[in-house]
Design an enzyme around this catalytic site. Structure first.
Site, PDB file in Angstrom:
ATOM      1  CG  HIS A 185      35.434  40.908  44.133  1.00 22.41           C
ATOM      2  ND1 HIS A 185      35.464  41.538  42.926  1.00 22.41           N
ATOM      3  CD2 HIS A 185      34.381  40.057  44.100  1.00 22.41           C
ATOM      4  CE1 HIS A 185      34.457  41.105  42.190  1.00 22.41           C
ATOM      5  NE2 HIS A 185      33.782  40.195  42.878  1.00 22.41           N
TER       6      HIS A 185
ATOM      7  CG  ASP B   1      30.321  34.171  48.023  1.00 21.35           C
ATOM      8  OD1 ASP B   1      29.125  34.021  47.741  1.00 21.35           O
ATOM      9  OD2 ASP B   1      31.225  34.209  47.174  1.00 21.35           O
TER      10      ASP B   1
HETATM   11  N1  CMC Z   1      42.627  35.191  51.934  1.00 22.60           N
HETATM   12  C1  CMC Z   1      43.967  35.373  52.010  1.00 22.60           C
HETATM   13  N2  CMC Z   1      44.696  35.970  51.058  1.00 22.60           N
HETATM   14  C2  CMC Z   1      44.059  36.398  49.974  1.00 22.60           C
HETATM   15  C3  CMC Z   1      42.664  36.245  49.819  1.00 22.60           C
HETATM   16  C4  CMC Z   1      41.956  35.622  50.849  1.00 22.60           C
HETATM   17  N3  CMC Z   1      40.632  35.438  50.757  1.00 22.60           N
HETATM   18  N4  CMC Z   1      42.285  36.768  48.624  1.00 22.60           N
HETATM   19  C5  CMC Z   1      43.406  37.231  48.054  1.00 22.60           C
HETATM   20  N5  CMC Z   1      44.477  37.013  48.866  1.00 22.60           N
HETATM   21  C6  CMC Z   1      45.870  37.409  48.619  1.00 22.60           C
HETATM   22  C7  CMC Z   1      46.521  36.493  47.591  1.00 22.60           C
HETATM   23  O1  CMC Z   1      47.114  35.384  48.219  1.00 22.60           O
HETATM   24  C8  CMC Z   1      47.511  37.413  46.956  1.00 22.60           C
HETATM   25  O2  CMC Z   1      48.577  37.569  47.871  1.00 22.60           O
HETATM   26  P1  CMC Z   1      50.114  37.617  47.345  1.00 22.60           P
HETATM   27  O3  CMC Z   1      50.236  38.908  46.609  1.00 22.60           O
HETATM   28  O4  CMC Z   1      50.921  37.552  48.594  1.00 22.60           O
HETATM   29  O5  CMC Z   1      50.298  36.413  46.467  1.00 22.60           O
HETATM   30  C9  CMC Z   1      46.779  38.772  46.916  1.00 22.60           C
HETATM   31  O6  CMC Z   1      45.854  38.700  48.014  1.00 22.60           O
HETATM   32  C10 CMC Z   1      46.020  39.030  45.630  1.00 22.60           C
HETATM   33  O7  CMC Z   1      45.064  37.996  45.449  1.00 22.60           O
HETATM   34  P2  CMC Z   1      44.790  37.249  44.098  1.00 22.60           P
HETATM   35  O8  CMC Z   1      44.377  35.854  44.387  1.00 22.60           O
HETATM   36  O9  CMC Z   1      45.940  37.440  43.157  1.00 22.60           O
HETATM   37  O10 CMC Z   1      43.549  38.095  43.551  1.00 22.60           O
HETATM   38  P3  CMC Z   1      42.551  37.671  42.404  1.00 22.60           P
HETATM   39  O11 CMC Z   1      41.891  38.900  41.940  1.00 22.60           O
HETATM   40  O12 CMC Z   1      43.250  36.830  41.390  1.00 22.60           O
HETATM   41  O13 CMC Z   1      41.495  36.691  43.146  1.00 22.60           O
HETATM   42  C11 CMC Z   1      39.681  35.983  44.494  1.00 22.60           C
HETATM   43  C12 CMC Z   1      40.278  37.120  43.641  1.00 22.60           C
HETATM   44  C13 CMC Z   1      38.251  36.339  44.837  1.00 22.60           C
HETATM   45  C14 CMC Z   1      39.705  34.677  43.686  1.00 22.60           C
HETATM   46  C15 CMC Z   1      40.521  35.834  45.788  1.00 22.60           C
HETATM   47  O14 CMC Z   1      40.466  37.022  46.544  1.00 22.60           O
HETATM   48  C16 CMC Z   1      40.088  34.651  46.645  1.00 22.60           C
HETATM   49  O15 CMC Z   1      40.537  33.521  46.405  1.00 22.60           O
HETATM   50  N6  CMC Z   1      39.187  34.870  47.676  1.00 22.60           N
HETATM   51  C17 CMC Z   1      38.656  33.789  48.472  1.00 22.60           C
HETATM   52  C18 CMC Z   1      37.513  33.098  47.735  1.00 22.60           C
HETATM   53  C19 CMC Z   1      36.259  33.945  47.686  1.00 22.60           C
HETATM   54  O16 CMC Z   1      35.820  34.474  48.685  1.00 22.60           O
HETATM   55  N7  CMC Z   1      35.648  34.019  46.493  1.00 22.60           N
HETATM   56  C20 CMC Z   1      34.407  34.750  46.282  1.00 22.60           C
HETATM   57  C21 CMC Z   1      34.601  35.896  45.343  1.00 22.60           C
HETATM   58  S1  CMC Z   1      33.246  37.077  45.359  1.00 22.60           S
HETATM   59  C22 CMC Z   1      31.805  36.390  44.784  1.00 22.60           C
HETATM   60  C23 CMC Z   1      31.903  35.262  43.888  1.00 22.60           C
HETATM   61  O17 CMC Z   1      32.456  35.327  42.798  1.00 22.60           O
HETATM   62  O18 CMC Z   1      31.382  34.220  44.282  1.00 22.60           O
END
Ligand code: CMC
Length: 391
Positions: free
Chosen positions: A270, A327
């Site tokens: 998140h 989720d």
């Molecule tokens: N699985 C594997 N790796 C992950 C995940 C995950 N679910 N989430 C983040 N990471 C890794 C990402 O690859 C990155 O790694 P690195 O530094 O090696 O490149 C690091 O963690 C930081 O992640 P980020 O994508 O830069 O973080 P963000 O704040 O931009 O994204 C997020 C947040 C929610 C989009 C992301 O965590 C994600 O894609 N999660 C999976 C989708 C999900 O469950 N979304 C629901 C969010 S909560 C409720 C809602 O809004 O619906």
């Protein structure tokens, strides 16, 4: 002109002040208008929480009755709008059907479009709260080729939605009170989350003085993406896949860590929470009890728990501070209730609606400033046009 800050993904940009929702991502705290989400999930109702978010205070008994009654009088859809659903292919995903029908409200209810007229804003607020469950149920009925049911206004908002979704016109439908209570609680968990992607979209669309219906329709589209609300569908598809492949959780985690084919652990991570999402904790706590009552798929819940355990003890997730988000556990509950996977994000939209409305109204309660970010230009310098024959 002037100084422009480069901030992709708005990691450090607050485009607004807001008095609606407080999140402390480090501590895993979420409060609506000061009230802890745990207390609201335990003791309140979705309609009361909607009132709280939109008007700022918990309603008195009389205020709640009046609010509920006004919503009740607007649950019907215009008959022509009902026919709008006929134009969609039956296999359409219900999310674009939902956002299109919500946008179409601006064509059918033109007497409540003026963002600067408080009475019209109030009327469009009530219309949205009343009609979204009807539209959501019809988007489901459309996808299964079953007849639409008129709302039964002797029922509560959630009961009415369940009946319009799962009932049939000629048959009495018994609402299961356990299902209604669990769905009501899940809608509360989704009701607001400050400046998330869809709410920011609602604000940005609304900042051009676009009407409330059309702004909310924009929010529904933003919500559909799998990184946002679409994650609840993606989580269940992930759990189904792991189950179909024999339930090897360790192998799945290995793929995620190696970023094989871009596989992510959906329902984890998140932007704001660097701790357990309090909504996920509540959903998990209820999932167990609800699955036992409704006889859901225990194996999916077990796989989810095993994934969580494997992730929370693994360096990859620990270093990045990735925890389950809202989720992660909701899908197993929705499935136990009988919703097809494609409806999950529609349920999220139903829950998030009062938050979107509250933010749109909060924005309009202050001098309106159009949302217009800047950029860092990286293209060509000036160059001369060349006739097509010379390219
Ligand atoms: N699985 C594997 N790796 C992950 C995940 C995950 N679910 N989430 C983040 N990471 C890794 C990402 O690859 C990155 O790694 P690195 O530094 O090696 O490149 C690091 O963690 C930081 O992640 P980020 O994508 O830069 O973080 P963000 O704040 O931009 O994204 C997020 C947040 C929610 C989009 C992301 O965590 C994600 O894609 N999660 C999976 C989708 C999900 O469950 N979304 C629901 C969010 S909560 C409720 C809602 O809004 O619906």
């Amino acid at each position: 002109t002037g100084y422009v800050t480069y901030d992709p993904g708005f990691m450090n940009t607050a485009p607004t002040k807001s008095a609606i929702t407080y999140i402390d991502g480090e501590a895993g705290i979420l409060r609506y208008r000061g009230y802890p989400i745990e207390q609201l999930a335990d003791s309140s109702t979705f309609i009361e929480v909607s009132y709280l978010l939109i008007y700022g205070e918990l309603p008195s008994k009389a205020q709640l009755e009046d609010f509920t009654d006004r919503i009740r009088r607007h649950t019907l859809l215009h008959e022509d709008l009902k026919r709008f659903f006929d134009g969609f292919p039956r296999n359409a995903h219900p999310m674009p059907v939902l956002s299109s029908a919500v946008n179409a409200l601006s064509a059918y209810y033109q007497d409540s479009l003026d963002p600067r007229d408080p009475e019209q804003v109030e009327l469009s607020t009530i219309r949205l709260l009343a009609k979204l469950p009807t539209i959501a149920a019809y988007s489901y009925k459309k996808s299964v080729g079953q007849p639409f049911l008129y709302p039964d206004n002797s029922l509560s908002l959630v009961e009415n939605f369940l009946r319009m979704t799962f009932g049939f016109p000629a048959e009495p439908y018994e609402v299961d009170p356990e299902v209604a209570a669990a769905l009501d609680m899940l809608l509360i968990l989704h009701a607001d989350h400050e400046q998330n992607c869809s709410t920011s979209t609602v604000r940005l669309v609304g900042s051009s003085d676009a009407n409330l219906f059309t702004s909310v329709s924009g929010g529904i589209n933003a919500l559909w993406g799998p990184l946002h609300g679409g994650a609840n569908q993606a989580v269940l598809e992930m759990l189904d896949d792991i189950k179909a492949q024999g339930g090897d959780v360790k192998e799945f985690i290995r793929k995620v860590k190696n970023k094989e084919d871009g596989v992510k652990l959906m329902g984890f991570g998140h932007r704001v929470y660097r701790n357990y999402d309090p909504r996920a904790a509540i959903a998990k706590k209820h999932a167990d009890a609800i699955l036992r009552k409704l006889g859901g798929d225990d194996q999916l819940f077990e796989i989810a728990q095993a994934l969580e355990e494997a992730a929370l003890t693994d360096d990859y997730f620990v270093e990045r501070r990735l925890y389950p988000n809202v989720d992660f556990y909701t899908g197993v509950i929705y499935r136990a209730m009988g919703f097809p996977t494609r409806m999950f994000t529609v349920l999220f939209a139903m829950g998030r609606l009062p938050g979107w409305i509250a933010h749109w109204r909060e924005m309009h309660s202050e001098p309106l400033k159009i949302g217009r970010p800047r950029q860092i230009y990286t293209g060509y310098g000036a160059r001369d046009y060349r006739e097509i024959a010379n390219r």
